[in-house]
Structure formats: C-alpha cells, structure tokens
Design a protein around this motif. Structure first.
Motif, PDB file in Angstrom:
ATOM      1  N   LEU A   1      -4.295  -0.958   8.353  1.00  0.00           N
ATOM      2  CA  LEU A   1      -4.782  -1.436   9.657  1.00  0.00           C
ATOM      3  C   LEU A   1      -6.006  -2.335   9.491  1.00  0.00           C
ATOM      4  O   LEU A   1      -6.264  -3.206  10.310  1.00  0.00           O
ATOM      5  CB  LEU A   1      -5.117  -0.253  10.576  1.00  0.00           C
ATOM      6  CG  LEU A   1      -3.935   0.549  11.099  1.00  0.00           C
ATOM      7  CD1 LEU A   1      -4.416   1.696  11.968  1.00  0.00           C
ATOM      8  CD2 LEU A   1      -2.968  -0.331  11.890  1.00  0.00           C
ATOM      9  N   ASP A   2      -6.749  -2.127   8.404  1.00  0.00           N
ATOM     10  CA  ASP A   2      -7.912  -2.984   8.133  1.00  0.00           C
ATOM     11  C   ASP A   2      -7.510  -4.318   7.517  1.00  0.00           C
ATOM     12  O   ASP A   2      -8.369  -5.119   7.172  1.00  0.00           O
ATOM     13  CB  ASP A   2      -8.882  -2.283   7.182  1.00  0.00           C
ATOM     14  CG  ASP A   2      -9.707  -1.245   7.908  1.00  0.00           C
ATOM     15  OD1 ASP A   2      -9.613  -1.204   9.143  1.00  0.00           O
ATOM     16  OD2 ASP A   2     -10.438  -0.492   7.251  1.00  0.00           O
ATOM     17  N   GLY A   3      -6.224  -4.515   7.312  1.00  0.00           N
ATOM     18  CA  GLY A   3      -5.778  -5.801   6.781  1.00  0.00           C
ATOM     19  C   GLY A   3      -5.802  -5.895   5.272  1.00  0.00           C
ATOM     20  O   GLY A   3      -5.720  -6.983   4.711  1.00  0.00           O
ATOM     21  N   GLU A   4      -5.914  -4.747   4.581  1.00  0.00           N
ATOM     22  CA  GLU A   4      -5.965  -4.795   3.119  1.00  0.00           C
ATOM     23  C   GLU A   4      -4.590  -5.053   2.500  1.00  0.00           C
ATOM     24  O   GLU A   4      -4.484  -5.428   1.347  1.00  0.00           O
ATOM     25  CB  GLU A   4      -6.554  -3.499   2.562  1.00  0.00           C
ATOM     26  CG  GLU A   4      -8.045  -3.391   2.749  1.00  0.00           C
ATOM     27  CD  GLU A   4      -8.799  -4.505   2.034  1.00  0.00           C
ATOM     28  OE1 GLU A   4      -8.779  -4.548   0.797  1.00  0.00           O
ATOM     29  OE2 GLU A   4      -9.395  -5.347   2.721  1.00  0.00           O
TER      30      GLU A   4
ATOM     31  N   GLY B   1      -4.960   3.592   7.127  1.00  0.00           N
ATOM     32  CA  GLY B   1      -6.260   3.051   7.527  1.00  0.00           C
ATOM     33  C   GLY B   1      -6.524   1.716   6.854  1.00  0.00           C
ATOM     34  O   GLY B   1      -6.950   0.751   7.497  1.00  0.00           O
ATOM     35  N   LEU B   2      -6.248   1.635   5.559  1.00  0.00           N
ATOM     36  CA  LEU B   2      -6.467   0.392   4.822  1.00  0.00           C
ATOM     37  C   LEU B   2      -5.521  -0.698   5.311  1.00  0.00           C
ATOM     38  O   LEU B   2      -5.893  -1.864   5.416  1.00  0.00           O
ATOM     39  CB  LEU B   2      -6.298   0.619   3.315  1.00  0.00           C
ATOM     40  CG  LEU B   2      -7.428   1.419   2.652  1.00  0.00           C
ATOM     41  CD1 LEU B   2      -7.047   1.801   1.234  1.00  0.00           C
ATOM     42  CD2 LEU B   2      -8.721   0.626   2.643  1.00  0.00           C
TER      43      LEU B   2
ATOM     44  N   TRP C   1      -1.464   9.742   3.280  1.00  0.00           N
ATOM     45  CA  TRP C   1      -0.994   8.766   4.245  1.00  0.00           C
ATOM     46  C   TRP C   1      -2.147   8.141   5.040  1.00  0.00           C
ATOM     47  O   TRP C   1      -2.168   6.936   5.276  1.00  0.00           O
ATOM     48  CB  TRP C   1       0.009   9.436   5.197  1.00  0.00           C
ATOM     49  CG  TRP C   1       0.506   8.536   6.278  1.00  0.00           C
ATOM     50  CD1 TRP C   1       1.578   7.695   6.200  1.00  0.00           C
ATOM     51  CD2 TRP C   1      -0.065   8.362   7.583  1.00  0.00           C
ATOM     52  NE1 TRP C   1       1.703   7.007   7.385  1.00  0.00           N
ATOM     53  CE2 TRP C   1       0.711   7.395   8.244  1.00  0.00           C
ATOM     54  CE3 TRP C   1      -1.164   8.918   8.249  1.00  0.00           C
ATOM     55  CZ2 TRP C   1       0.438   6.981   9.543  1.00  0.00           C
ATOM     56  CZ3 TRP C   1      -1.443   8.508   9.544  1.00  0.00           C
ATOM     57  CH2 TRP C   1      -0.648   7.551  10.189  1.00  0.00           C
ATOM     58  N   SER C   2      -3.115   8.989   5.449  1.00  0.00           N
ATOM     59  CA  SER C   2      -4.191   8.498   6.324  1.00  0.00           C
ATOM     60  C   SER C   2      -4.958   7.348   5.689  1.00  0.00           C
ATOM     61  O   SER C   2      -5.265   6.361   6.349  1.00  0.00           O
ATOM     62  CB  SER C   2      -5.173   9.620   6.643  1.00  0.00           C
ATOM     63  OG  SER C   2      -4.517  10.677   7.268  1.00  0.00           O
ATOM     64  N   GLU C   3      -5.277   7.491   4.400  1.00  0.00           N
ATOM     65  CA  GLU C   3      -6.048   6.447   3.722  1.00  0.00           C
ATOM     66  C   GLU C   3      -5.248   5.153   3.654  1.00  0.00           C
ATOM     67  O   GLU C   3      -5.764   4.073   3.924  1.00  0.00           O
ATOM     68  CB  GLU C   3      -6.428   6.881   2.299  1.00  0.00           C
ATOM     69  CG  GLU C   3      -7.381   8.066   2.216  1.00  0.00           C
ATOM     70  CD  GLU C   3      -6.643   9.381   2.092  1.00  0.00           C
ATOM     71  OE1 GLU C   3      -5.416   9.419   2.342  1.00  0.00           O
ATOM     72  OE2 GLU C   3      -7.298  10.393   1.749  1.00  0.00           O
TER      73      GLU C   3
ATOM     74  N   MET D   1       0.859  -1.181   0.000  1.00  0.00           N
ATOM     75  CA  MET D   1       0.000   0.000   0.000  1.00  0.00           C
ATOM     76  C   MET D   1       0.899   1.236   0.000  1.00  0.00           C
ATOM     77  O   MET D   1       1.644   1.438   0.952  1.00  0.00           O
ATOM     78  CB  MET D   1      -0.846  -0.069   1.281  1.00  0.00           C
ATOM     79  CG  MET D   1      -1.980   0.877   1.334  1.00  0.00           C
ATOM     80  SD  MET D   1      -3.364   0.447   0.271  1.00  0.00           S
ATOM     81  CE  MET D   1      -4.012  -1.033   1.011  1.00  0.00           C
TER      82      MET D   1
END
Lengths: 521, 176
Positions: free
Chosen positions: B52-55, B49-50, B44-46, B1
């Motif tokens: 941390l969601d395991g993407e 976030g993704l 960076w935030s997106e 990512m």
C-alpha cells in the motif's frame, strides 16, 4: 576500583539473589522447552548459514551504531541550545517503537517511493535500494543509534566539570583532552554499549527479513520461530536458543575484557563548561553531527506522525482500552526492572564476579523472547489460563529485557560515586541506608530515571511474548495495532501507531525528566 | 512482495501453489521469479502495508482483498490477477481442542458459526469467503472479484510430505 569499602550489607545478598532469580527466569523457560522436547537433533547447513548471517549483521550493526554515536554524543554533551532536552528525548524514540511501525517509517524515507529517492530522482540521480544487508544495518542503526548516543553521553556527562577546568588551567588543547580524558572514558563506556547493541541485533527477526530482501537474510530467531510455529519441534527451538546463549556468553566475556574501569574521580557536580572546543570548526562539526543524526532519526518518525494524525480522533474504543492496559503494564514493568537492577548493579559495582554478573544481566536480550515466552507458557499453562497471565508475564519478560540497559547505565555511576565518596562515607560512619540516600541516590538518579523510562517504553512497544498469551480482552496497544493492520484497517493502525509513539515517548520523558531534577546538565 | 513460507501461511500457500502448478519445475520457476521479488516479509500485514506504501506493484494476498478497498474505501484501483494455472486456496478453520472440559458449549458455538447471521458477518470483517453462505447472499462488490477457474489444494499429507523439499528449493533459488 581497587578499594573494597564496607559492603552495603543486605544489599549484597539481595544482589546475588536477584542475579540467581534472573538466571532462573531466563534459563528456566529454556530448560522447560528442552524438557518437553523429544531429543535435540543437530544443526543443519541452513542453521549454520543463519548463525553466520546473524553474527555478521549484528557485528556490523553494532559497529556502525557505536561509531556514529560517538560524534553525536560528544556534540550533545558539550553544546547547549534551545530545545536540546526535547531533541534528546525525541531522538530516543526509534528504540522503543514496534518493529513494523519503524520499518514503515524508514521505508517512507528510504524506500522505493520514499522521500530520498524522490529527491534523488528530482536532481536526476539514480535511486537507492533499501533491501539488502545494508538495509538491515541501516534499520538496526536507526533503532540503536539513540541507545548508543545515550549510553555514551552518560559517559561524557560523568566526567566532572572540575576536570575540564583543570584541563583549561593546564592549557590542554582539544587533542590533549581527547587523549587524557575522552579516550579513557570511551574505553570504559564503548565496550558495554557495543555489547548490548550487538546482542539486541542477534535476536532480530522481522527487520532482518523485511529489509534483508529474502531468505539470504535468515536469522537464528526466524529459525526458532519456524521450529515453534511450523514443526512444533521443541528440541530444535531449544537448541537454537542455546546457540543464542552461547553467542551471548562468548561476546560478553570477549567484550567486557576490553572494557576499562572508570578513573575520572569525582567533582562537585558543577554545571559543565567546556573551555576547549569553542572554535568555529568544532562548533560547526558538532552542529553537523547533531543535524544529521536528528534528520536520520526524526524524519521517519515524522512520517509515522503524519500518517497517523488524521485517524486519531476516529479510533475505535478498543484501541483506547488497550492503551490503558499498556500504560499500566509499562509502569509495572519499570518498577520491576528497577527492583531487579538496583541490587544487581550495587553488587557488580563492588567488583564481585563482575564479568559473570554482567553476562547474566545481558542474557535476557540475547535469548529469544519466543523461547522465553514459550517456556513460560509450558510452565504456567497447567496452573493458570494463558489469558490471565498475559500481562504479568509480559511485564516480567520486559523487565528482564530492560535489565541490561539499566545495568549499563547504573554500574558506572555507582562505581564513580563509590570511588569518589565511599571512603568519606565510611569515615563518617554512615549506615547503609544513609549512604544509599545521601551518597548513591543523588548520583545515580539520572541513569536510574533513564533506565526506568526505557523499561516502561520497551514494555509499551512489546510485540513479542504478549502474542503468545493475550486474549482480545488482555491485548496491549501494539497487539491491537497489529490486529487492525491484519484486517486492512491501515488508517486506524497508523493512528494507533501514533498513539503508541506518543505514549511511549511521554512515559520515557517523565521518568527521564524525573531523573534529571536539579541537574544542570 | 511475498511472505516467507517459514513464518506465514499465505507464504506457505504460495510455495504449495508453485509446487501444485509446476511440480518438478518449481525450482526453475522460483529462480525465474527471484529477481522480481522486492522482499519477503514475515507475515501478511507487513507485505500488504509495504504494498500500500507503493514499495511493490504486486503483493501476495487474497482474491478477496480488492473487495475491502471497493466496499470499505470506495476504491476500485486494486485488482487481483487471474492465473490460468489455477489459484491455491487459503482455508482458515475453527476447531475444538479435544481435551476441553466445555465440549457442549464449544459445539454450540461451532453450530452458531454456521448460522446465516454469523456467516454474513464474515465477508466484510474477515474479508474472505464464508464457508456456508449461498453465493447470492454475498455483499455487493464481491461479484466484481476474480473467481479462479481452477482451485488448487494439495491434500494435507501430500503437502506435508512435499514441504521440506519445496522449502529447500525456494530457499536455494532466492538465496542466489
């Protein structure tokens, strides 16, 4: 609208003045950016690729949103069940969410670790990949399906109950009803709905990039962002802004040409009763459409809810202060939006320069909020500190953005009321004010409430212009949420997103509800 | 990512990182990386976030990111990868606008930013290294972080000159 009844007098001029004001408010900032630029330059191959991708994904997104919305809108318009009103309101939520919240909700369902892939893996099937053009379209449909459903449903609900009674008396089959009543209505409603969704998708930036999977999915809006933030190349930004205006004008003139004026006439506002469509298959089909749409729209929202709920109690006070500012901003935006939309809708409904006026109304969603924001910044900066003008500017820009939706909802309703009762009102010698109060307002209450609610909710979720102007003291709730996300405070950010979702929905619900007082539908 | 170099400074940092570490081979490196990139986010935030969601299994972030999880969440499951080619530095600055009419006040604030009280707040609020704090004064947890052997940073003019070409390499490699 063949007849031209007596004008509403001053309303006419007010409409023209508002249209001019809107044009200035949108093109003025674009002009200001252009004015400060050192020449415009030319579009490179990367820009042309971005323009192609922008138009293509917007076309697909608008087509799917509108096509899928038809069965859902029909089902919701002709079925009555417990919780219907709540479902309709809830289903509207994706449209008003900040992009990043919605994307994380979507990823919770359709992402690699999402619910859908977990389900597919459990039954031994290959997982699906959300990243790519289909992911962009999926997300845009998620955002815009609710809007399409609402706009199309308004069309269905505008067919007087008497027409359906007459159809039943004449022994119309469902097919006859489709042919003589529903298809002409769709021809009237669909082009407008398609146009607004197409235009919203042309200014997409974060969704297209995140779910598009990389630079293949570059949109014009990203190119504008790059021009501003990296090169401070105002000429390029303005040029790309002009490209957006051109796309809007061409699309507007093409699409509105296809639209037919309404011809359903008026009725006595009886509650709708459908004598056709009582068959088992039709019921089952409607229920299936409603269930699928509800699952598609509500599951990601459910994910947002579940993630946020635990953190709400522990949110820092700054979030609540931002929430308060956001609510005030939303209410003001709704008021400005109605004040702009009503005179313009009255003028458009009278058929004067219809295509031009609707295109002006649609410009505000086609032109990059970044261009408008930066232009306003350049205009205002010598006179007021950006921090002090953050909320007024955000309110104004959001009211402008909501304008096309209000117009789309209001114009057909005004046309119908004028066509049905205009002559009667005239023969009774009603004054403009009486006519407004007794003839128009009761008939446009529903779209007016819907539009005001939409404007309020859009302002609530805005994360566009505000980012250029706000200081920490004037930050709104979405900005505060983004700030939390940017400093690792994911739990707080998720809780703030939930607060945002609930507040937006509540505001929308109150306005929308207000529009439906005494209405049986 | 990863983040898009056209809209995000860490994303641009990665572009310069690859350029600084591999020079003319940068295009080939990007082509090799292309099918390992889940997606590119605007900021960076997106991306984080993704992640941390395991993407994605890895995200472009800071070597100091694990400190947040360790200190604020008591979670040591996130670690930064160490790259033998070196790590590109992300420098964040504060500045005074030269047309300000509050120059004295601005200078006073700048001086305040360099005081220990201010500097000590940086590690656990901004989650980056402060510019003027002795290493020993860093909070517990920061000693567990990966400390890059070779810091990379292109001089501003060179980075500026390389940018358009590097961007084009990146875009072409990832657009396949």
């Amino acid at each position: 609208m063949a007849h031209r009844a007596q004008p509403l007098g001053a309303a006419h001029w007010a409409g023209a003045a508002v249209a001019a004001l809107v044009l200035v408010a949108i093109l003025g900032p674009l002009g200001a950016v252009l004015w400060r630029a050192d020449g415009v330059g030319a579009l490179g191959p990367a820009d042309l690729a971005a323009i192609r991708f922008t138009i293509w994904q917007a076309l697909l997104s608008a087509l799917f949103s509108v096509a899928l919305a038809i069965p859902v809108a029909r089902a919701l318009a002709r079925r009555r069940f417990r919780g219907r009103a709540a479902l309709i309101a809830l289903m509207g939520a994706p449209f008003i969410l900040p992009v990043i919240v919605a994307v994380l909700g979507l990823v919770a369902i359709f992402g690699r670790q999402g619910l859908l892939n977990a389900g597919l893996a459990a039954i031994g099937m290959h997982g699906i990949e959300i990243y790519g053009l289909h992911g962009v379209v999926l997300a845009h449909v998620f955002f815009n399906l609710p809007l399409a459903v609402r706009l199309i449903m308004q069309g269905w609900l505008a067919i007087p109950a008497e027409r359906f009674r007459l159809a039943a008396t004449l022994g119309f089959t469902s097919r006859d009803i489709v042919r003589h009543m529903e298809r002409p209505m769709l021809r009237q409603v669909l082009p407008g709905a398609f146009l607004v969704i197409f235009l919203i998708c042309t200014t997409s930036f974060a969704v297209a990039l995140i779910l598009g999977g990389g630079p293949r999915s570059t949109t014009v809006e990203l190119a504008i962002y790059q021009a501003f933030r990296y090169d401070f190349d105002l000429g390029r930004a303005a040029l790309l802004g002009l490209v957006q205006v051109a796309i809007c004008v061409v699309a507007g003139l093409l699409v509105l040409r296809v639209a037919l004026p309404g011809g359903m006439g008026s009725g006595l506002d009886r509650p709708l009763q459908r004598f056709d469509a009582q068959g088992g298959w039709q019921r089952a089909g409607d229920m299936l459409a409603i269930t699928l749409a509800a699952a598609f729209l509500l599951l990601p929202l459910g994910a947002v809810f579940l993630r946020g709920i635990n953190g709400v109690a522990g949110l820092p006070v700054s979030v609540w202060q931002a929430a308060e500012r956001s609510v005030i901003l939303s209410l003001a935006t709704a008021a400005i939006a109605v004040a702009l939309a009503l005179p313009m809708a009255l003028l458009i409904a009278r058929g004067r320069a219809k295509g031009l006026l609707e295109t002006i109304g649609a410009l505000s969603i086609a032109v990059s909020p970044l261009v408008i924001g930066t232009g306003l910044f350049l205009i205002l900066r010598p006179h007021v500190a950006p921090g002090n003008s953050a909320l007024p500017v955000t309110g104004l820009v959001n009211a402008l953005s909501a304008l096309p939706f209000l117009l789309r909802a209001l114009v057909p309703a005004i046309e119908a009321a004028e066509a049905g009762y205009g002559r009667l009102a005239q023969s009774l010698g009603m004054s403009a004010a009486q006519r407004m109060r007794h003839v128009l307002l009761p008939r446009i209450r529903r779209p007016l409430g819907f539009g005001a609610g939409l404007a309020a909710a859009m302002a609530m979720g805005d994360l566009g212009v505000i980012t250029l102007f706000a200081t920490p003291q004037s930050g709104t709730l979405p900005l505060e949420m983004f700030r939390l996300m940017g400093s690792y405070r994911t739990d707080d950010a998720e809780a703030a997103a939930l607060v945002l979702l609930v507040l937006s929905l509540a505001l929308f619900w109150i306005f929308d509800r207000g529009g439906r007082v005494n209405a049986a539908t | 990512m990863i983040q898009d170099p056209r809209s995000s400074t860490p994303g641009l940092g990665l572009l310069m990182w690859v350029k600084a570490a591999y020079g003319d081979e940068a295009g080939a490196i990007w082509e090799g990386l292309a099918d390992n990139i889940v997606t590119v986010t605007p900021g960076w935030s997106e991306a984080y976030g993704l992640y941390l969601d395991g993407e994605a299994d890895m995200v472009l972030s800071y070597t100091t990111s694990p400190a947040y999880h360790l200190i604020a969440e008591d979670d040591d499951s996130h670690t930064a990868a160490a790259f033998e080619e070196g790590h590109y530095m992300q420098v964040e600055v504060a500045g005074i606008v030269n047309v300000t009419n509050e120059m004295a006040l601005a200078r006073q604030f700048m001086a305040f930013m360099l005081t220990p009280a201010f500097q000590q707040a940086i590690p656990t609020t901004n989650w980056m290294y402060p510019a003027a704090l002795p290493a020993g004064d860093l909070p517990d947890g920061f000693n567990t972080l990966v400390t890059p052997e070779t810091p990379l940073l292109l001089p501003a003019e060179e980075a500026q000159a390389l940018r358009d070409e590097a961007l084009e390499e990146w875009r072409t490699a990832l657009s396949r």
